[in-house]
Design a protein around this motif. Sequence first.
Motif, PDB file in Angstrom:
ATOM      1  N   GLN A  48       0.833  -1.204   0.000  1.00  0.00           N
ATOM      2  CA  GLN A  48       0.000   0.000   0.000  1.00  0.00           C
ATOM      3  C   GLN A  48       0.865   1.250   0.000  1.00  0.00           C
ATOM      4  O   GLN A  48       0.570   2.220  -0.694  1.00  0.00           O
ATOM      5  CB  GLN A  48      -0.919   0.017   1.210  1.00  0.00           C
ATOM      6  CG  GLN A  48      -2.094  -0.900   1.112  1.00  0.00           C
ATOM      7  CD  GLN A  48      -2.993  -0.814   2.347  1.00  0.00           C
ATOM      8  OE1 GLN A  48      -2.710  -0.099   3.295  1.00  0.00           O
ATOM      9  NE2 GLN A  48      -4.085  -1.551   2.329  1.00  0.00           N
ATOM     10  N   GLU A  49       1.929   1.222   0.788  1.00  0.00           N
ATOM     11  CA  GLU A  49       2.832   2.372   0.850  1.00  0.00           C
ATOM     12  C   GLU A  49       3.511   2.602  -0.506  1.00  0.00           C
ATOM     13  O   GLU A  49       3.613   3.739  -0.977  1.00  0.00           O
ATOM     14  CB  GLU A  49       3.878   2.149   1.936  1.00  0.00           C
ATOM     15  CG  GLU A  49       4.753   3.357   2.193  1.00  0.00           C
ATOM     16  CD  GLU A  49       5.674   3.152   3.380  1.00  0.00           C
ATOM     17  OE1 GLU A  49       6.591   3.980   3.531  1.00  0.00           O
ATOM     18  OE2 GLU A  49       5.499   2.203   4.157  1.00  0.00           O
ATOM     19  N   LEU A  52       0.927   4.052  -2.893  1.00  0.00           N
ATOM     20  CA  LEU A  52       0.657   5.456  -2.587  1.00  0.00           C
ATOM     21  C   LEU A  52       1.766   6.346  -3.130  1.00  0.00           C
ATOM     22  O   LEU A  52       1.509   7.379  -3.747  1.00  0.00           O
ATOM     23  CB  LEU A  52       0.503   5.652  -1.076  1.00  0.00           C
ATOM     24  CG  LEU A  52       0.302   7.095  -0.589  1.00  0.00           C
ATOM     25  CD1 LEU A  52      -0.936   7.725  -1.229  1.00  0.00           C
ATOM     26  CD2 LEU A  52       0.206   7.123   0.931  1.00  0.00           C
ATOM     27  N   TYR A  85      -6.164   8.246  -0.201  1.00  0.00           N
ATOM     28  CA  TYR A  85      -5.383   7.314   0.613  1.00  0.00           C
ATOM     29  C   TYR A  85      -5.946   7.317   2.028  1.00  0.00           C
ATOM     30  O   TYR A  85      -6.696   8.213   2.407  1.00  0.00           O
ATOM     31  CB  TYR A  85      -3.891   7.669   0.603  1.00  0.00           C
ATOM     32  CG  TYR A  85      -3.548   8.979   1.261  1.00  0.00           C
ATOM     33  CD1 TYR A  85      -3.109   9.024   2.573  1.00  0.00           C
ATOM     34  CD2 TYR A  85      -3.657  10.176   0.569  1.00  0.00           C
ATOM     35  CE1 TYR A  85      -2.796  10.224   3.180  1.00  0.00           C
ATOM     36  CE2 TYR A  85      -3.344  11.382   1.168  1.00  0.00           C
ATOM     37  CZ  TYR A  85      -2.907  11.399   2.465  1.00  0.00           C
ATOM     38  OH  TYR A  85      -2.605  12.592   3.068  1.00  0.00           O
ATOM     39  N   ASP A  86      -5.596   6.304   2.793  1.00  0.00           N
ATOM     40  CA  ASP A  86      -6.092   6.163   4.159  1.00  0.00           C
ATOM     41  C   ASP A  86      -5.241   7.014   5.098  1.00  0.00           C
ATOM     42  O   ASP A  86      -4.101   6.677   5.398  1.00  0.00           O
ATOM     43  CB  ASP A  86      -6.052   4.693   4.577  1.00  0.00           C
ATOM     44  CG  ASP A  86      -6.769   4.426   5.880  1.00  0.00           C
ATOM     45  OD1 ASP A  86      -7.187   5.403   6.550  1.00  0.00           O
ATOM     46  OD2 ASP A  86      -6.927   3.248   6.241  1.00  0.00           O
TER      47      ASP A  86
END
Length: 119
Positions: A48-49, A52, A85-86
């Motif tokens: 995820q990082e 992103l 993004y979260d």
Amino acid sequence: MEEITLKKKESLISEIFGFIVPTVILIFIVAIFYTGVSQISSSTLEKQEESLYTAIKRDIVQCYSLEGIYPPSLEYLEEHYALVYDKKVFFVDYRPIASNIYPDVTIIRIGKNFAGDSP
């Protein structure tokens, strides 16, 4: 009489082993399962990082290509280039330097991951 006492001891020992062995096996299986889930969660957060960071880079370059300037803020990317993004999991430090110099972008994991562990 001794034979009865010996049989009782053997029966008691077999009952103890009948309880301990399955319990140890169950604990071992749960530990392996927990370790696997933790590793998968950690791997997912890393992906995820990376995603992103790639998305932010892509949006920055696209903005510069279309508008001739680098985005003035992260909010600008969110509004005009649909960056999502979260924010509970990642903190993005976006520092524009000048309209014609690539901005400094840092992504930091915050909060708790899926397995409940701290990063």
